[in-house]
Structure formats: structure tokens, C-alpha cells
Write an enzyme that holds these catalytic residues in place. Sequence first.
Site, PDB file in Angstrom:
ATOM      1  N   GLU A   1       0.429  -1.240  -0.375  1.00 50.08           N
ATOM      2  CA  GLU A   1       0.185   0.041   0.064  1.00 50.08           C
ATOM      3  C   GLU A   1       1.066   1.004  -0.743  1.00 50.08           C
ATOM      4  OE1 GLU A   1      -1.967   0.647   3.858  1.00 50.08           O
ATOM      5  OE2 GLU A   1      -3.100   1.705   2.839  1.00 50.08           O
TER       6      GLU A   1
ATOM      7  N   LYS B   1     -10.282   2.189  -1.518  1.00 47.01           N
ATOM      8  CA  LYS B   1      -9.999   1.094  -0.623  1.00 47.01           C
ATOM      9  C   LYS B   1     -11.594   1.448   0.077  1.00 47.01           C
ATOM     10  CE  LYS B   1      -7.157   1.045   3.682  1.00 47.01           C
ATOM     11  NZ  LYS B   1      -5.780   2.320   4.397  1.00 47.01           N
TER      12      LYS B   1
ATOM     13  N   CYS C   1      -5.188  -3.057   3.525  1.00 45.92           N
ATOM     14  CA  CYS C   1      -4.375  -3.234   4.741  1.00 45.92           C
ATOM     15  C   CYS C   1      -5.694  -2.975   5.546  1.00 45.92           C
ATOM     16  CB  CYS C   1      -4.037  -1.411   4.662  1.00 45.92           C
ATOM     17  SG  CYS C   1      -2.743  -1.296   6.063  1.00 45.92           S
TER      18      CYS C   1
HETATM   19  N1  LIG Z   1      -2.755   1.891   6.462  1.00 43.41           N
HETATM   20  C1  LIG Z   1      -4.044   1.842   7.027  1.00 43.41           C
HETATM   21  O1  LIG Z   1      -5.142   1.191   6.865  1.00 43.41           O
HETATM   22  C2  LIG Z   1      -3.025   0.757   8.183  1.00 43.41           C
HETATM   23  C3  LIG Z   1      -4.105   0.110   9.461  1.00 43.41           C
HETATM   24  C4  LIG Z   1      -4.311  -0.828  10.835  1.00 43.41           C
HETATM   25  O2  LIG Z   1      -2.628  -0.235  11.138  1.00 43.41           O
HETATM   26  C5  LIG Z   1      -4.309  -1.212  11.221  1.00 43.41           C
HETATM   27  O3  LIG Z   1      -5.311  -1.525  10.847  1.00 43.41           O
HETATM   28  O4  LIG Z   1      -3.914  -1.453  12.587  1.00 43.41           O
END
Ligand SMILES: NC(=O)CCC(=O)C(=O)O
Length: 266
Positions: free
Chosen positions: A40, A118, A153
Site C-alpha cells: 500500500e 480502499k 491494509c
Molecule cells: N494503512 C492502514 O490501513 C493501517 C491499518 C492499521 O494500522 C491497522 O488496522 O491496525
Amino acid sequence: MRASLIQIGVDQDEPVEARRARAASLVREQAAADLVVLPELWTVGAFAFDSFTAAAEPVRGPGARTAEAMSEAAREARVWLHAGSVVERATGESGEAVYYNTALVFSPDGELAATYRKIHRFGFDRGEATLMSAGAEPVAVPLPDTTLGLATCYDLRFPELFRALTDAGAQTLVVSAGWPERRAAHWSLLVRARAVENQAYVLACGTAGAHAGVPQAGRSVIVDPWGETLAEAEDAEEQVVAADLDPAYVAKVRADFPVLRDRVLR
Ligand SMILES: NC(=O)CCC(=O)C(=O)O
């Protein structure tokens, strides 16, 4: 089917242009793979919120610098490429700029085969959650040997997205991430849970290094439909994690142990 996850290092001291060129060359080095995955927001850094709007780019047409570089790399390596995600600058209904965290998938001909915005934005009332708009559509991408289901993510925490992707025919779930070290245990647990509950391969690609002072978990991993780990990064150093997937194994696990068939609530 050979899959390679490139756990690229994201260091704020490296200019984005240099990292883009480096990512393209890392993709070209994976020419023996069928499918290559990047993490990502590897251009700007998933936690570098202050840089998001300045780093934003379209995903097609003039100024689509990451898409152009990744299209060329996919074509040169002759691989399917999940090029991770970019901060996409798009135009809203009133002509205003809107931003999405958008993943890009290229075919071996360099065509942009799919984009995925996303759906679950991270940060609660800060960061990505306030700067970006949310995507609305789960995206499944048919490849010759498997169907990819795309997630980015924080999406990993929402099993209903993965179930929707499975219902849409996904057999290989790709999670492109910038997951922080402090929640590495959640990452390892949830990746395996998504594989077991959906009886699918999960290709989970994180980053190395630190974004805006947030150390990354790394630990990119490939898990099979039975929950076995096929390959895994043990740390957050830059590296490639690769394994051979057997697309027929998904159907075998689903037939031999038919959990998905036994669903009651839809
Ligand atoms: N970039 C993200 O989506 C980070 C997600 C995260 O840090 C978490 O779910 O814990």
C-alpha cells in the site's frame, strides 16, 4: 502459479521518483513470477498523511506517473502486477479534487486491468479517514489461473469484505498493506483467519522501513487455503517473499471440507 511479494522499503529520505524507479526495477527482477504484488502507498508512505495531497496523482492519463511506470514494468517482465496503491486524485461531482487510496492491477501487456478504491479508511477521525474518500465496490479480478480479490491494509479487519470477494469468485485474496509494527500480532492472526474462513490463498504484502516515524511490521506472507504458511518475511527488511500456488488446491479444500457450502446467514 508463482507469486512474488515485494516488501519494498519506504524511507522518507528517498525521493519518490527514485523509489518509483527502484520499484519498477524490483518488478522486472521478478520476471520468473506469474503474479507480483507491491504494498500500500509505497510511493508516499501509508502514514505520511501530511504528504498525501501533494503526492496525489491520477491513475490514467497525463500525470499518472506511478501507473505509467508500473504498466511498463509489468509489460517488460510479462507478469500480472498488483502495483500496490497510490493516492488517487479524482474529480468530485462539483469539480472539486477528491482523493482515494487506489490499488492498481496491470496485465502482462501493461493494460490497467482493474482499480480498487480502499473501502475502509484508517485513522478513525484523523489521517486517511478524513483526507480520503471511501471506495464503495469490492473488486474481483479474473486472471487466467485464478480470480484475485482485492483488499488494502485496514480492510483486513473487515471479514465481510473478504466474504463478498469470495462470493464474487475470488480464490486468491490480495492484501496490500502498510501495517505498523505495533500491531504485527493482529496482522499475522487476521491474514491466517481470512485464508481459513474463505478457504483461499492470501497474499499479504507489507512494507519495510518506517513511514513518517511509524515503524512497519513487514512480515509479508503467503498463506494457503488450509491456513498453512508457504512463505513469510521474518522481519521488516526489504525483501521478496515468493511461493508456488496451486489454483486447483482451492477447489479441493472447498470440496473436501465444505465449510462455505454450510453457510446459513447470507
Ligand atoms: N494503512 C492502514 O490501513 C493501517 C491499518 C492499521 O494500522 C491497522 O488496522 O491496525
